[in-house]
Design a protein around this motif. Structure first.
Motif, PDB file in Angstrom:
ATOM      1  N   UNK A  58      -7.016  -2.007   2.961  1.00 40.16           N
ATOM      2  CA  UNK A  58      -8.015  -2.759   3.726  1.00 40.16           C
ATOM      3  C   UNK A  58      -7.568  -2.963   5.170  1.00 40.16           C
ATOM      4  N   UNK A  59      -6.246  -3.224   5.337  1.00 40.02           N
ATOM      5  CA  UNK A  59      -5.720  -3.433   6.687  1.00 40.02           C
ATOM      6  C   UNK A  59      -5.822  -2.158   7.519  1.00 40.02           C
ATOM      7  N   UNK A  60      -5.468  -1.047   6.917  1.00 31.09           N
ATOM      8  CA  UNK A  60      -5.545   0.217   7.648  1.00 31.09           C
ATOM      9  C   UNK A  60      -6.996   0.597   7.966  1.00 31.09           C
ATOM     10  N   UNK A  61      -7.901   0.178   7.099  1.00 25.40           N
ATOM     11  CA  UNK A  61      -9.315   0.494   7.315  1.00 25.40           C
ATOM     12  C   UNK A  61      -9.898  -0.343   8.442  1.00 25.40           C
ATOM     13  N   UNK A  62      -9.602  -1.619   8.480  1.00 24.85           N
ATOM     14  CA  UNK A  62     -10.182  -2.519   9.476  1.00 24.85           C
ATOM     15  C   UNK A  62      -9.411  -2.489  10.794  1.00 24.85           C
ATOM     16  N   UNK A  63      -8.135  -2.149  10.753  1.00 26.96           N
ATOM     17  CA  UNK A  63      -7.248  -2.121  11.913  1.00 26.96           C
ATOM     18  C   UNK A  63      -7.100  -3.482  12.542  1.00 26.96           C
ATOM     19  N   UNK A  64      -7.600  -4.520  11.818  1.00 27.98           N
ATOM     20  CA  UNK A  64      -7.509  -5.888  12.346  1.00 27.98           C
ATOM     21  C   UNK A  64      -6.984  -6.783  11.238  1.00 27.98           C
ATOM     22  N   UNK A  65      -5.738  -7.251  11.373  1.00 30.96           N
ATOM     23  CA  UNK A  65      -5.170  -8.069  10.283  1.00 30.96           C
ATOM     24  C   UNK A  65      -5.882  -9.406  10.091  1.00 30.96           C
ATOM     25  N   UNK A  93       4.173  -3.147   6.484  1.00 32.87           N
ATOM     26  CA  UNK A  93       3.187  -2.115   6.799  1.00 32.87           C
ATOM     27  C   UNK A  93       3.120  -1.947   8.320  1.00 32.87           C
ATOM     28  N   UNK A  94       3.154  -0.702   8.779  1.00 36.75           N
ATOM     29  CA  UNK A  94       3.068  -0.419  10.241  1.00 36.75           C
ATOM     30  C   UNK A  94       1.642  -0.082  10.598  1.00 36.75           C
ATOM     31  N   UNK A  95       1.157  -0.750  11.660  1.00 39.15           N
ATOM     32  CA  UNK A  95      -0.188  -0.500  12.159  1.00 39.15           C
ATOM     33  C   UNK A  95      -0.059  -0.237  13.668  1.00 39.15           C
ATOM     34  N   UNK A  96       0.020   1.054  14.011  1.00 34.02           N
ATOM     35  CA  UNK A  96       0.298   1.392  15.411  1.00 34.02           C
ATOM     36  C   UNK A  96       1.727   1.024  15.740  1.00 34.02           C
ATOM     37  N   UNK A  97       1.887   0.250  16.807  1.00 36.44           N
ATOM     38  CA  UNK A  97       3.229  -0.197  17.202  1.00 36.44           C
ATOM     39  C   UNK A  97       3.605  -1.508  16.531  1.00 36.44           C
ATOM     40  N   UNK A  98       2.667  -2.093  15.805  1.00 37.94           N
ATOM     41  CA  UNK A  98       2.928  -3.402  15.193  1.00 37.94           C
ATOM     42  C   UNK A  98       3.281  -3.244  13.704  1.00 37.94           C
ATOM     43  N   UNK A  99       4.106  -4.207  13.249  1.00 35.05           N
ATOM     44  CA  UNK A  99       4.467  -4.277  11.826  1.00 35.05           C
ATOM     45  C   UNK A  99       3.932  -5.574  11.231  1.00 35.05           C
ATOM     46  N   UNK A 113       4.844  -7.313 -11.956  1.00 34.03           N
ATOM     47  CA  UNK A 113       5.306  -6.708 -10.707  1.00 34.03           C
ATOM     48  C   UNK A 113       4.448  -5.512 -10.325  1.00 34.03           C
ATOM     49  N   UNK A 114       4.116  -4.690 -11.319  1.00 32.07           N
ATOM     50  CA  UNK A 114       3.255  -3.534 -11.055  1.00 32.07           C
ATOM     51  C   UNK A 114       1.875  -3.974 -10.582  1.00 32.07           C
ATOM     52  N   UNK A 115       1.358  -5.058 -11.168  1.00 28.38           N
ATOM     53  CA  UNK A 115       0.055  -5.585 -10.735  1.00 28.38           C
ATOM     54  C   UNK A 115       0.109  -6.051  -9.280  1.00 28.38           C
ATOM     55  N   UNK A 116       1.218  -6.728  -8.915  1.00 22.64           N
ATOM     56  CA  UNK A 116       1.368  -7.204  -7.535  1.00 22.64           C
ATOM     57  C   UNK A 116       1.520  -6.030  -6.575  1.00 22.64           C
ATOM     58  N   UNK A 117       2.212  -4.967  -7.009  1.00 26.85           N
ATOM     59  CA  UNK A 117       2.317  -3.766  -6.171  1.00 26.85           C
ATOM     60  C   UNK A 117       0.929  -3.164  -5.904  1.00 26.85           C
ATOM     61  N   UNK A 118       0.112  -3.150  -6.935  1.00 24.68           N
ATOM     62  CA  UNK A 118      -1.248  -2.617  -6.787  1.00 24.68           C
ATOM     63  C   UNK A 118      -2.055  -3.457  -5.809  1.00 24.68           C
ATOM     64  N   UNK A 119      -1.885  -4.788  -5.896  1.00 24.09           N
ATOM     65  CA  UNK A 119      -2.622  -5.663  -4.976  1.00 24.09           C
ATOM     66  C   UNK A 119      -2.154  -5.451  -3.539  1.00 24.09           C
ATOM     67  N   UNK A 120      -0.851  -5.220  -3.358  1.00 19.00           N
ATOM     68  CA  UNK A 120      -0.334  -4.952  -2.001  1.00 19.00           C
ATOM     69  C   UNK A 120      -0.945  -3.660  -1.450  1.00 19.00           C
ATOM     70  N   UNK A 121      -1.016  -2.637  -2.324  1.00 23.96           N
ATOM     71  CA  UNK A 121      -1.615  -1.378  -1.894  1.00 23.96           C
ATOM     72  C   UNK A 121      -3.083  -1.573  -1.498  1.00 23.96           C
ATOM     73  N   UNK A 122      -3.799  -2.427  -2.236  1.00 21.78           N
ATOM     74  CA  UNK A 122      -5.204  -2.702  -1.901  1.00 21.78           C
ATOM     75  C   UNK A 122      -5.311  -3.379  -0.549  1.00 21.78           C
ATOM     76  N   UNK A 123      -4.422  -4.370  -0.307  1.00 24.55           N
ATOM     77  CA  UNK A 123      -4.451  -5.059   0.992  1.00 24.55           C
ATOM     78  C   UNK A 123      -4.055  -4.113   2.117  1.00 24.55           C
ATOM     79  N   UNK A 124      -3.080  -3.244   1.825  1.00 20.18           N
ATOM     80  CA  UNK A 124      -2.657  -2.269   2.856  1.00 20.18           C
ATOM     81  C   UNK A 124      -3.817  -1.340   3.223  1.00 20.18           C
TER      82      UNK A 124
END
Length: 459
Positions: free
Chosen positions: A56-63, A137-143, A43-54
């Motif tokens: 990347x998403x916040x960095x690119x701003x494009x899902x 994860x919230x990205x602007x007005x989108x979730x 579970x902790x490993x999956x949490x870490x992977x979610x944080x990594x994806x989050x």
């Protein structure tokens, strides 16, 4: 070896049962703890992977950006059981890992916990059990809902392997502990075995008292046994003294009455003579019983039966020179008689003397050992070629004072004294038809299990 019903066996089986229960419980407890630890790690490993994806998403701003990815190569391998997907607020799929290609993987449908995380366990189309973790994860007005799945089947396989190895190790530990328990039980109870041997040595005549040093738990028992032996010896000695005093005290008045009655004439003298004779017989009977009871109550007597019968046959050959008496010990190492030598001489001597009196000139004596319901016993057989006895006569001759032939010298007390001695020692006496044509007397007596063995003639 642990004997059934012994204290050592009881301790061993109780400890073994407790060990089995404790080790099995320990095995399941360790397996459950290991399973929980692996599941938490997953579970902790999956949490870490979610944080990594989050990130990347916040960095690119494009899902839908193809650069959104995880470094773990398992997310690139199809059917690996490691997947990630991103849904928009309407539930539409906007991005996924290469491993999800060809799989319809839905978002987690459970409610979020206090950390904003939703978890669920499902099976993918290939039968692989998955642990799924999802965050919003919230990205602007989108979730966006980011879902990551890890291979739970691998964790379960690791738990099964651990369980098998744990029970093998715990089984080996249990065997070692059981062996140690048996050894400890035998060592701890060794003083009791020594005490038992010491008491047996006293009973068999090898020692006068229980000797040796014992632990504080059983030392009082050894002392009490010795005190009981001393008290028993004192009681027997007092009984012997009282029997002797009674004999001397009664014999003189009875003898005076008998002499006075014998000197006079008339009905009164005859009555007194008859009654004093009865009194004399009664006194002799009960004094003899008291003497036998006192003598056979002594602990620790044993007798060489072969030597005793050899001596008796030599004496009887002199008393009855016209009778051919043969003695045959059947066995190279016969056990000893557990009792007083004088008692054995009285029992065997009475039977042998009767056989000589009634035989037609031939008497055979044999000695052997046999095992019966009462354990090991000595068997003394005395055969003669005389007239023998019927079954009715056998019952009569075992009664006190009964004689079938008043012409033959004797009191009629011999066989009954033998019977009383046999009963005191827990043996048996049987009178049967002999192969020689006369009477066969079979005398069975207890053996002394410790000590020496009887010698053979000429040894």
């Amino acid at each position: 070896m642990l004997r059934k019903g012994s204290i050592a066996a009881s301790l061993f089986w109780l400890s073994a049962g407790w060990l089995v229960l404790a080790l099995v419980t320990t095995g399941f407890l360790l397996t459950d703890l290991y399973s929980r630890a692996l599941d938490t790690t997953l579970t902790q490993t999956l949490d870490f992977q979610i944080e990594s994806l989050t990130g990347a998403l916040l960095e690119t701003r494009d899902p839908q950006d193809p650069d959104i990815a995880l470094a773990d190569p398992r997310f690139e391998r199809p059917r690996s059981g490691w997947y990630w997907i991103i849904h928009d607020g309407n539930g539409n799929l906007v991005n996924l890992s290469t491993s999800v290609v060809g799989i319809d993987l839905q978002a987690v449908g459970t409610a979020a916990d206090a950390l904003g995380r939703s978890t669920e366990v499902i099976d993918d189309p290939f039968g692989t059990r998955l642990r799924m973790v999802e965050r919003v994860v919230s990205l602007g007005d989108d979730e966006y809902r980011i879902t990551v799945a890890g291979n739970l089947t691998e964790i379960l396989a690791m738990v099964d392997d651990f369980r098998g190895q744990a029970f093998i190790v715990l089984g080996a530990v249990g065997i070692m502990l059981a062996v140690m328990s048996a050894i400890i039980a035998r060592i701890a109870l060794r003083p009791i075995a020594r005490l038992s041997q010491a008491v047996e040595a006293v009973r068999e005549g090898d020692s006068a008292e229980v000797s040796g040093t014992y632990p504080t738990e059983i030392a009082p028992l050894a002392e009490e046994v010795n005190e009981l032996l001393r008290s028993n010896a004192q009681i027997i000695e007092r009984a012997r003294s009282q029997v002797g005093n009674l004999a001397h005290g009664l014999k003189t008045p009875i003898a005076v009455l008998r002499n006075e009655a014998g000197a006079g004439k008339g009905p009164l003298a005859e009555v007194v003579s008859a009654e004093t004779e009865k009194m004399s017989n009664i006194v002799a009977t009960y004094l003899e019983r008291a003497r036998l009871a006192a003598r056979t109550s002594v602990v620790g007597k044993k007798t060489d039966a072969v030597a005793t019968l050899e001596r008796l046959t030599r004496v009887m050959r002199k008393i009855h020179p016209d009778i051919a008496i043969a003695f045959e010990p059947r066995g190279k190492a016969l056990p000893w008689f557990r009792g007083d030598e004088a008692d054995l001489e009285e029992m065997a001597g009475n039977l042998l003397d009767n056989a000589c009196k009634w035989s037609g000139g031939e008497v055979e004596v044999s000695l052997s050992a046999e095992r019966g319901e009462k354990g090991s016993q000595l068997l003394i057989r005395i055969d003669d070629n005389g007239p023998g006895l019927s079954e009715a006569d056998v019952d009569k001759v075992l009664r006190r004072g009964v004689r079938l032939d008043e012409k033959t010298p004797g009191t009629g007390l011999g066989l009954d004294i033998v019977k009383e001695l046999v009963d005191v020692y827990g043996g048996s006496l049987e009178l049967k038809r002999s192969a020689l044509g006369g009477l066969l007397a079979e005398l069975r007596l207890p053996t002394a299990r410790l000590g020496g063995t009887a010698r053979m003639p000429g040894s």
